[in-house]
Enzyme design. Sequence first.
Site, PDB file in Angstrom:
ATOM      1  CD  GLN A 200     -61.717 -37.299  54.246  1.00 28.55           C
ATOM      2  OE1 GLN A 200     -62.334 -36.285  53.923  1.00 28.55           O
ATOM      3  NE2 GLN A 200     -60.708 -37.260  55.108  1.00 28.55           N
ATOM      4  CB  CYS A 349     -51.783 -40.148  58.561  1.00 35.04           C
ATOM      5  SG  CYS A 349     -53.227 -39.585  59.486  1.00 35.04           S
TER       6      CYS A 349
END
Length: 753
Positions: A200, A349
């Site tokens: 990220q 997820c």
Amino acid sequence: MSGSTTTIAGLRQQEVYLDNNATTPVLPCAAAAVLHHMQTVFGNPSSSHSTGIKAKVELETTRALARQVIGASSGQIVFTSGATEGIQSSIVSALLDARSRGLTGPQVWLLYGATEHKAVPESLKHWNQVLQLGATVKAIPVDQRGLLDLEFIQSHVANAAMICTMAANNETGVKQDLAALEQVIRSVNPTVSWMVDCVQALGKMSLDIANTSINYAPFSGHKLYAPKGIGFLYVRHGAPYQPLIAGGGQESGLRSGTENLPGIAALHAIFTELRKTTGSLFQPETVLWQHRAALLDALRQVFPAMVLNSQEPDIVPTTINFSVPGFYSKDIMDLFDAASIRISSGSACSSKIPTSFVLDAMGLPAWRSQGAIRLSFGPAMTPQECQQACAAIGRLTAIVQQCCLVLSDAQPLADLAMSGLTQLKHENLCSYLLVCADSHQAVIIDPVAPLANRLANMVQGQGLQLVAVLDSHLHQDRSSARDDLAALLPLSEPQQVDELGWPIGREHMSCGQYQLTSLATPGHSHDSRSYLLQQHQQTVAAFVGDLLLPGGIGRLDLAGSEPLAFASSVRTLLTKVGVDTLLLSSHDYAQRFFTTWRLAQAEQPLLTEVIQAQRWSAAWTATLQAQSEQLCAANSYQCGVVEVSWSDAKAVVDAPQVQQFLAEFPQTVVVDVREPYEQSAGQLEHYLPAGVNIQHWPLSRLCDALISSALTPDQRLLLVCRSGNRSLVAAKVLNRAGFAEVYNLKGGVAMLS
């Protein structure tokens, strides 16, 4: 009654995608590079002919660009299938090295940040077991800002074989101080293997990996506008490395298998944009902060009470993580999704987890964890895209006010006025709101604390007069919010009430066209009470607390439970209701919504024998309790639900299966079971052919649809929700209630949009 809905726009809304931390769209330049290298420069980089040489040049040019964008003048760049593979390769390499140096046993630590992506701790546990290190996998605590505990690291890293941290968190956007981490880690353990998850970080914060002692840094392409299935791993020079995939020796023997050249070409295009000093598709950091401020302003218009779960200066600008008091993540996600705004409840997820483990690790209150929303935009967001997103979010302001999700001075729309019975749920707890639209009166039954604000908003937002707040019992298996509501909602006629909220000296209570009668039904507890609901002099339902549950009975093993009184109370109740009268409980463990005496007999044949008996058997008590627990746990009642598959066509009129189904069954009633705010944000009529009979019965008002006979067993029903999950639940409930022809829209509105 069924009500119509209004939308925030006359046509279907254009999709606004704000879930970039989960995945990003592929930039046109990256998509063009993929196509070019699939059709033109398609050679195998290992081939020695000209086509292969061209492919090899592309491979190595991209590798060189990767070094530049992450600041890695030395070390290895290994192309992978994505970050998960890079994490596996790093962990396997570090743990094999640790084993070779004798670093095994429970006294050896494998450290990871408590807010790491699940791929990290799960990989550590997996390979620790597979390689039989027997080390102790340990989470590094974080503070309420999400920053790693440096003192904990300092006291544990000396005995660590590996430490895993991340540059920026995927849920909160919190960035770690890598320089401070390095100073603590290396001052205590200069040789420990250190992996930093940089997925990220790229494009959102500066990286200068060559000037750090980071051993491994995995990256993922699909988090930065490249296709899925491509990523790369940085390996520091001299760091232990063991290939995870062996074979033909590609990637200098570090990762065998023919390279994904189209994906690598996409990275080339992305890296080229990142390297541009002017004219880049990627926005300067100052612009990204401006985007964040604009989006926050839009969100606060909709939810004035929203609370940020991570803030400046600890974050990258592209992630907004917030919670709203009184809302769960799913409530906000359903609202936004109906308006074609894509957001997330956290990591994609772990989207099925009702709480955020990241916010739990930060020690934030449960309501913030359960209600956490992640809004994430990409570093290539243009000002025009930001304006479009802010406008789409802003249009939801009227919806949440009109549907009483937040209190405001806005006048409720007439067609959104509540009427009849609403069943609200928190986990397995049920609360009820009974409203008479004609008299503007309301009664609340069995309120629980997590639903108190929602109930108060609904009553106040609609300008209703609250007649009473009733409990069916007071017991240790549930806590009442009656006192909380008393502070928020004064009764229309103050009066003396007993411990359950029933007016003292009154036999009946009116709520406009409805009448409630109190009936003592001890058994589950000594103070248990049922409330009979009459309309037009007919008993249409009964609020039975935990005397009878959908698929079971209330617990009889709690202090105050009276098994003998239970049998007597059920016999008394049965003299007041019909075999198909809805019995509404304060618990629903298996998403069944209600029961009836006919259903109770069918699901628990022993119950009839117990009720008819003149004496009570301890064996019956144990058997009934066991059956109840088994039914509630299994959630396995049978039903004949048919799922209708829909075409992937963009316009529903082009879907032959839809046309064929509706042509074959022209009397089909399409039932929208989404909540009113979803129905208002995105009308189902825009997705179905003209003339279709559509009724709007939210799942929370399904019981009222049966009480009012708006839905009857002789109808053919096609149930629709956002994803097909709630409509499937509704289909099972209706089928259990005797509806023979119930169809579920598989995939829901999501497959039509």
